[in-house]
Design a protein around this motif. Structure first.
Motif, mmCIF file in Angstrom:
data_model
loop_
_atom_site.group_PDB
_atom_site.id
_atom_site.type_symbol
_atom_site.label_atom_id
_atom_site.label_comp_id
_atom_site.label_asym_id
_atom_site.label_seq_id
_atom_site.Cartn_x
_atom_site.Cartn_y
_atom_site.Cartn_z
ATOM 1 N N THR A 71 0.090 -21.585 -22.927
ATOM 2 C CA THR A 71 0.211 -20.162 -23.253
ATOM 3 C C THR A 71 -0.261 -19.842 -24.669
ATOM 4 N N ALA A 72 -1.009 -20.757 -25.279
ATOM 5 C CA ALA A 72 -1.646 -20.505 -26.577
ATOM 6 C C ALA A 72 -3.071 -21.021 -26.487
ATOM 7 N N ALA A 73 -3.970 -20.408 -27.265
ATOM 8 C CA ALA A 73 -5.385 -20.762 -27.171
ATOM 9 C C ALA A 73 -5.635 -22.177 -27.689
ATOM 10 N N GLY A 85 -14.715 -15.634 -29.387
ATOM 11 C CA GLY A 85 -14.563 -15.344 -27.975
ATOM 12 C C GLY A 85 -13.528 -16.253 -27.345
ATOM 13 N N GLY A 86 -13.123 -15.915 -26.140
ATOM 14 C CA GLY A 86 -12.140 -16.739 -25.449
ATOM 15 C C GLY A 86 -12.043 -16.333 -23.999
ATOM 16 N N ALA A 87 -11.641 -17.287 -23.161
ATOM 17 C CA ALA A 87 -11.501 -17.021 -21.736
ATOM 18 C C ALA A 87 -10.448 -17.949 -21.163
ATOM 19 N N PHE A 119 -5.757 -15.081 -27.413
ATOM 20 C CA PHE A 119 -4.415 -15.609 -27.653
ATOM 21 C C PHE A 119 -4.314 -16.187 -29.051
ATOM 22 N N MET A 120 -3.070 -16.233 -29.559
ATOM 23 C CA MET A 120 -2.816 -17.019 -30.755
ATOM 24 C C MET A 120 -3.124 -18.479 -30.437
#
Length: 393
Positions: free
Chosen positions: A191-193, A221-223, A245-246
């Protein structure tokens, strides 16, 4: 004291919005209703922009319970901790380090996790405890393990989870190491990047099991990625949508100031001048940033803005070996570049962008990832694991 009528109305309203978005699926609706979000939000928090309190202004339940309640049942992230707990008071801290995540993202990731009856689930990042309680309602507390690195957050989450009537295994420790005592798991939810999938978590996943995580690149960026463990021990699967996300605490990357790259010499120092037709604007949106990050190694951007709307895009690498600048001027068709060091960072970034643009600008869902926990190799691909993305630099 909880106003049940107000809670029911708010639950229904948020549920309707989430179902319209396709985030909250019918199989998760009973758990959603059984585990109200408000039970997992502290009296003082900082809601996101979509709420009338404004971007990151504090909402205090004791001072304005209506604004607090509105924030809780809005589809926004709620920051609950700044600066790893060093911050106190109602003002914003420097860096948000714990939150109750945006409901749309929570239920989209739970849908991607695809838990089944009897599944053993590991959650990495207990946070406020809402996810752990939702999972406990769905598969039973005895099947859920949740791990949190921050002792204070872990203690608060335990209190909330137990008050809600659940008793999962709650562990304080490094989430990247998982919890081998409960392995193997059928499902793992991070639940965190992360900027790489921890090998130990894949090892603790049962073959055929699923791992869902927010995956971010150094460039930006993030996915959300959904990996399925193969019989040979690797894990692979597609990205299923955008995310922000953090970072997992152990995955934060320190970044050196530009002065470290210039060695005390004024810009442009020993930079080699050139001109590019690729605009810095083109490489600054979330999706192309993500694709660039998948194809480059340790490159990150920073923009130096000017009052006239122009700016300088700085590129640096984590090894402090190379740098580049690109000057953006509104209305220009060409842009001035300086590059120095062991790598030509703008050449790498523009090549990665050009690959994306020339391949019909694939969205997140056309991209995927294969991870080998033994070698640590992360191989991004498009459409199929048989077609890896080119790595530049």
């Amino acid at each position: 004291m909880i106003d049940r009528a107000a809670t029911e109305a708010s639950l229904d309203g948020l549920a309707s919005r989430l179902m319209d978005l396709g985030a909250l699926t019918s199989d998760w609706l009973p758990s959603y209703r059984a585990v109200p979000r408000e039970l997992f939000v502290p009296d003082l928090m900082w809601p996101g922009e979509a709420v009338g309190t404004g971007q990151q202004d504090a909402a205090d339940r004791n001072e304005d319970p209506d604004a607090w309640h509105e924030a809780v049942y809005s589809d926004v992230s709620l920051t609950t901790q700044w600066d790893d707990g060093r911050h106190s008071g109602k003002g914003k801290g420097k860096t948000p380090t714990c939150s109750n995540s945006q409901p749309q993202m929570v239920f989209s990731m739970l849908a991607a996790l695809d838990v089944q009856e009897g599944n053993r689930v590991l959650e990495v990042g207990t946070g406020t405890g809402w996810n752990a309680a939702l999972l406990s309602e769905r598969v039973g507390s005895a099947n859920v393990t949740t791990i949190e690195v921050d002792p204070e957050n872990a203690m608060d989450a335990r209190r909330r989870i137990e008050a809600a009537g659940y008793s999962p295994c709650m562990v304080i420790g490094d989430g990247a190491e998982g919890h081998s005592d409960g392995a193997p798991y059928d499902r793992i939810l991070i639940t965190a990047a992360v900027h790489h999938i921890p090998s130990e978590l894949i090892r603790q996943l049962r073959p055929g099991g699923v791992l869902v995580a927010p995956y971010g690149t150094t460039y930006g960026g993030g996915a959300v990625v959904r990996l399925t463990k193969q019989e040979n021990g690797t894990a692979l699967g597609p990205f299923v949508g955008s995310s922000a996300f953090m970072k997992l605490r152990q995955h934060r990357v320190p970044r050196q100031h530009v002065s470290e790259y210039l060695g005390g010499v004024p810009w442009p120092a020993d930079g080699v001048k050139s001109v590019t037709k690729v605009s810095p604007e083109a490489v600054g949106d979330w999706l192309p940033m993500f694709v660039i990050g998948l194809q480059t190694v340790g490159v990150f951007p920073w923009a130096e803005n000017y009052k006239d709307g122009s700016y300088t895009l700085w590129l640096r690498d984590q090894r402090v070996s190379s740098w580049a600048t690109v000057d953006y001027v509104p209305g220009s068709e060409t842009f001035e570049v300086y590059q120095a060091g062991l790598r030509e960072l703008w050449t790498e970034v523009s090549a990665a962008y050009s690959w994306w643009a020339s391949n019909d600008r694939p969205d997140f869902q056309r991209l995927g990832l294969t991870v080998d926990p033994e070698s640590g190799l992360h191989m991004p691909w498009m459409n199929s694991s048989e077609y890896p993305l080119p790595i530049v630099g």
